[in-house]
Design a protein around this motif. Structure first.
Motif, PDB file in Angstrom:
ATOM      1  N   TYR A 262       0.852  -1.189   0.000  1.00 52.23           N
ATOM      2  CA  TYR A 262       0.000   0.000   0.000  1.00 52.23           C
ATOM      3  C   TYR A 262       0.890   1.242   0.000  1.00 52.23           C
ATOM      4  O   TYR A 262       1.956   1.247   0.610  1.00 52.23           O
ATOM      5  CB  TYR A 262      -0.905   0.038   1.242  1.00 52.23           C
ATOM      6  N   TRP A 277       4.617   5.051  -7.545  1.00 52.94           N
ATOM      7  CA  TRP A 277       4.140   3.961  -8.405  1.00 52.94           C
ATOM      8  C   TRP A 277       5.234   2.891  -8.541  1.00 52.94           C
ATOM      9  O   TRP A 277       4.948   1.691  -8.472  1.00 52.94           O
ATOM     10  CB  TRP A 277       3.744   4.512  -9.775  1.00 52.94           C
ATOM     11  N   THR A 280       5.520   0.749  -5.411  1.00 52.48           N
ATOM     12  CA  THR A 280       4.352  -0.077  -5.096  1.00 52.48           C
ATOM     13  C   THR A 280       4.486  -1.435  -5.764  1.00 52.48           C
ATOM     14  O   THR A 280       4.768  -1.531  -6.962  1.00 52.48           O
ATOM     15  CB  THR A 280       3.059   0.614  -5.562  1.00 52.48           C
ATOM     16  N   ASN A 282       3.659  -5.082  -7.453  1.00 51.76           N
ATOM     17  CA  ASN A 282       2.626  -5.586  -8.342  1.00 51.76           C
ATOM     18  C   ASN A 282       1.472  -6.145  -7.504  1.00 51.76           C
ATOM     19  O   ASN A 282       1.700  -6.812  -6.496  1.00 51.76           O
ATOM     20  CB  ASN A 282       3.189  -6.687  -9.241  1.00 51.76           C
ATOM     21  N   ARG A 283       0.277  -5.816  -7.907  1.00 52.56           N
ATOM     22  CA  ARG A 283      -0.963  -6.104  -7.180  1.00 52.56           C
ATOM     23  C   ARG A 283      -1.132  -5.218  -5.950  1.00 52.56           C
ATOM     24  O   ARG A 283      -2.044  -5.424  -5.148  1.00 52.56           O
ATOM     25  CB  ARG A 283      -1.085  -7.584  -6.783  1.00 52.56           C
ATOM     26  N   HIS A 285      -1.596  -1.281  -4.064  1.00 49.95           N
ATOM     27  CA  HIS A 285      -2.571  -0.201  -4.207  1.00 49.95           C
ATOM     28  C   HIS A 285      -1.891   1.135  -3.895  1.00 49.95           C
ATOM     29  O   HIS A 285      -1.416   1.355  -2.785  1.00 49.95           O
ATOM     30  CB  HIS A 285      -3.744  -0.424  -3.247  1.00 49.95           C
ATOM     31  N   ASN A 305       0.572   0.009 -16.006  1.00 53.62           N
ATOM     32  CA  ASN A 305      -0.210  -0.244 -14.799  1.00 53.62           C
ATOM     33  C   ASN A 305      -0.981  -1.560 -14.909  1.00 53.62           C
ATOM     34  O   ASN A 305      -1.083  -2.325 -13.943  1.00 53.62           O
ATOM     35  CB  ASN A 305      -1.180   0.915 -14.555  1.00 53.62           C
ATOM     36  N   CYS A 309      -0.597  -5.093 -12.729  1.00 52.48           N
ATOM     37  CA  CYS A 309      -1.777  -5.409 -11.894  1.00 52.48           C
ATOM     38  C   CYS A 309      -1.861  -4.496 -10.669  1.00 52.48           C
ATOM     39  O   CYS A 309      -2.267  -4.921  -9.581  1.00 52.48           O
ATOM     40  CB  CYS A 309      -1.755  -6.870 -11.452  1.00 52.48           C
ATOM     41  N   LYS A 310      -1.484  -3.235 -10.840  1.00 54.79           N
ATOM     42  CA  LYS A 310      -1.545  -2.284  -9.728  1.00 54.79           C
ATOM     43  C   LYS A 310      -2.873  -1.533  -9.755  1.00 54.79           C
ATOM     44  O   LYS A 310      -3.478  -1.345 -10.807  1.00 54.79           O
ATOM     45  CB  LYS A 310      -0.389  -1.276  -9.813  1.00 54.79           C
ATOM     46  N   THR A 311      -3.308  -1.123  -8.591  1.00 57.54           N
ATOM     47  CA  THR A 311      -4.505  -0.292  -8.461  1.00 57.54           C
ATOM     48  C   THR A 311      -4.073   1.125  -8.107  1.00 57.54           C
ATOM     49  O   THR A 311      -3.282   1.322  -7.186  1.00 57.54           O
ATOM     50  CB  THR A 311      -5.432  -0.826  -7.359  1.00 57.54           C
ATOM     51  N   TYR A 312      -4.585   2.096  -8.866  1.00 53.68           N
ATOM     52  CA  TYR A 312      -4.309   3.500  -8.558  1.00 53.68           C
ATOM     53  C   TYR A 312      -5.632   4.199  -8.282  1.00 53.68           C
ATOM     54  O   TYR A 312      -6.582   4.090  -9.068  1.00 53.68           O
ATOM     55  CB  TYR A 312      -3.584   4.193  -9.705  1.00 53.68           C
ATOM     56  N   SER A 313      -5.702   4.908  -7.158  1.00 52.01           N
ATOM     57  CA  SER A 313      -6.926   5.606  -6.770  1.00 52.01           C
ATOM     58  C   SER A 313      -6.616   7.029  -6.337  1.00 52.01           C
ATOM     59  O   SER A 313      -5.533   7.328  -5.839  1.00 52.01           O
ATOM     60  CB  SER A 313      -7.618   4.896  -5.598  1.00 52.01           C
TER      61      SER A 313
END
Length: 374
Positions: A262, A277, A280, A282-283, A285, A305, A309-313
C-alpha cells in the motif's frame, strides 16, 4: 456584524488582516465566533492561483469555534455549541446519500466555487470597509477571521471539553491522511505501507497506520527533521525522497524486494507520485491523497499499470463523513493514538505570515492561528 478577517484581494496578493462586515446567516448557515484555524497548503494554493477561486476572498478551512447564531432551518447545532468545521457538500447526489460526502459530485463547485446554499449560490456574504463584496464560504467556512458564516453541513458539534485550539485542524489535512488509511486502504497488520509527504496529511496517515498495527511503515520526505519525527511516531523505516536510489532502498526492505503493498502519496508532487508507483508492488494499491491542481495527469501509462496489476486511486478528504469521523479522531487523540498536539504550533491572530513562514521552513507540521479564547 463588523469583525476582522484575512482578505486576499487578488491572485498572488498578500493576506491582509482588515475590518469586514458579515451578513446575517441564511436559513442553512451558522454564525460562529472563531477560536482557531489551521493553515493548510490548499489556502496557499488559492493565494497563488493553483486552485480555482473567485477574488477577493477569505480562506481558512480547518476551523473551530462557538455558535453564536443559527439560521432558521439549522438543526445540527444551537447557540453555545462548540464545533469543528470541515468541507461542504450537496447532500443530494449518490455519494452524499450513501454516506460518502467527500465524493460529492459537486465537491469542487461548492467548496472552491464558494457556494453557500442552493438558493443563495455563491453570493458574497462579506463586505469590505468600502462596501466591496468579498467571497467567503471556502469549504463552507472561510475561518481566517474572528467571526465566520459557516454552512450547517460544514459544522460538527463536539463535546464541551474539546480543546478547540489543539484539535481545530482535524477537519481537512489530518482527516485526509487518516481517512485514506482507515477508511480506504485498510492495510492488515502483516502488510506494508509507504507514506510520502510528511505534512499534516502524511502524518495523519502515519498515525493511522501505527494505530492499525501495520507491520512495515515506510516514511518518505525531503526534510530530515520530518523523517526523524516519523520514526518517533511509528515509522519502521524512513528515507530521504531525494536520494537517487530511493526506489530500490524501499524495495529492498519489503517482501520479495518487490515494493510495498500500500502507498499513500500525500505531497501532490508529480515526481513523488511517479516514484510511489515504482515503489508499489505488483498487485499493490497506490493512493493519491494530495494533488498538484487541475489539469495534471498521472505520470505512468495504462499499459504499464495493467501488466503490473496495480490499483491506482484518488481520494478526497479521506472518504470522511465528518460528523462520524471527526469524533472518532477526537477519540483517538484522547487515547494517545493521534498526537496532533506534538506536531502543531500556535500563532497569534495577527501572525499569519509567521505561520506561513514556519510551514515553508519545516519548523512545524501544522501551524494553527488562534483568533479567540479556547
Amino acid at each position: 456584524m463588523k469583525t476582522q478577517a484575512y482578505v486576499l484581494a487578488e491572485k498572488d496578493a498578500p493576506f491582509k488582516l482588515q475590518e469586514v462586515e458579515l451578513a446575517e446567516p441564511e436559513d442553512n448557515e451558522v454564525f460562529l465566533e472563531v477560536v482557531a484555524c489551521g493553515l493548510c497548503h490548499t489556502d496557499l494554493c488559492i493565494q497563488n492561483g493553483a486552485f480555482p477561486s473567485p477574488f477577493p476572498n477569505v480562506t481558512g478551512h480547518e476551523g473551530s469555534g462557538r455558535v453564536l447564531k443559527v439560521g432558521k432551518a439549522v438543526t445540527r447545532v444551537q447557540p453555545g455549541d462548540k464545533v469543528l468545521c470541515s468541507f461542504n457538500h450537496c447532500s443530494s447526489c449518490g455519494p452524499c446519500q450513501t454516506g460518502h460526502p467527500a465524493a460529492c459530485e459537486k465537491f469542487g463547485e461548492i467548496n472552491f466555487g464558494r457556494v453557500r446554499g442552493a438558493e443563495t449560490g455563491n453570493k458574497a456574504g462579506i463586505k469590505g470597509a468600502g462596501g466591496e463584496e468579498i467571497y467567503g464560504a471556502f469549504f463552507g467556512q472561510s475561518m481566517f477571521a474572528k467571526h465566520a458564516l459557516v454552512a450547517e453541513k460544514s459544522v460538527v458539534k463536539v463535546p464541551d471539553d474539546t480543546d478547540l485550539v489543539t484539535l481545530s485542524a482535524l477537519g481537512c489535512g489530518f482527516q485526509t491522511g487518516a481517512g485514506g488509511v482507515l477508511n480506504f486502504l485498510k492495510p492488515s497488520k502483516d502488510s506494508s505501507i509507504a507514506i510520502s509527504g510528511l505534512g499534516a496529511v502524511g502524518m495523519g496517515a502515519l498515525f493511522a497506520a501505527k494505530y492499525l498495527g501495520t507491520k512495515t511503515i515506510v516514511a518518505l520526505d525531503v526534510v530530515p527533521g520530518k523523517l526523524d519525527l516519523a520514526k518517533q511516531f511509528g515509522a519502521t523505516h524512513a528515507f530521504n525522497a531525494r536520494h537517487s536510489d530511493v526506489v530500490q532502498q524501499v524495495k529492498d526492505i519489503t517482501a520479495y524486494k518487490g515494493g510495498v503493498q500500500y502507498f499513500a502519496e500525500c505531497s501532490g508532487n508529480v515526481p513523488a507520485l511517479k516514484a510511489a508507483w515504482e515503489m508499489t508492488a505488483n498487485r499493490g494499491h497506490l493512493l493519491s491523497c494530495g494533488t498538484p491542481g487541475p489539469g495534471v495527469n498521472p505520470p505512468f501509462d495504462v499499459f504499464g499499470n495493467l501488466v503490473a496489476c496495480k490499483t491506482y486511486s484518488g481520494l478526497c478528504e479521506g472518504d470522511s463523513n465528518p460528523p462520524k469521523f471527526i469524533p472518532f479522531l477526537i477519540k483517538l487523540y484522547n487515547e494517545g493514538h493521534f498526537p496532533v498536539d506534538k506536531i502543531s504550533k500556535t500563532f497569534a491572530h495577527d501572525k499569519l505570515d509567521d505561520a506561513i513562514h514556519a510551514m515553508h521552513k519545516g519548523e512545524t507540521i501544522k501551524p494553527i492561528v488562534v483568533f479567540g479564547q479556547a
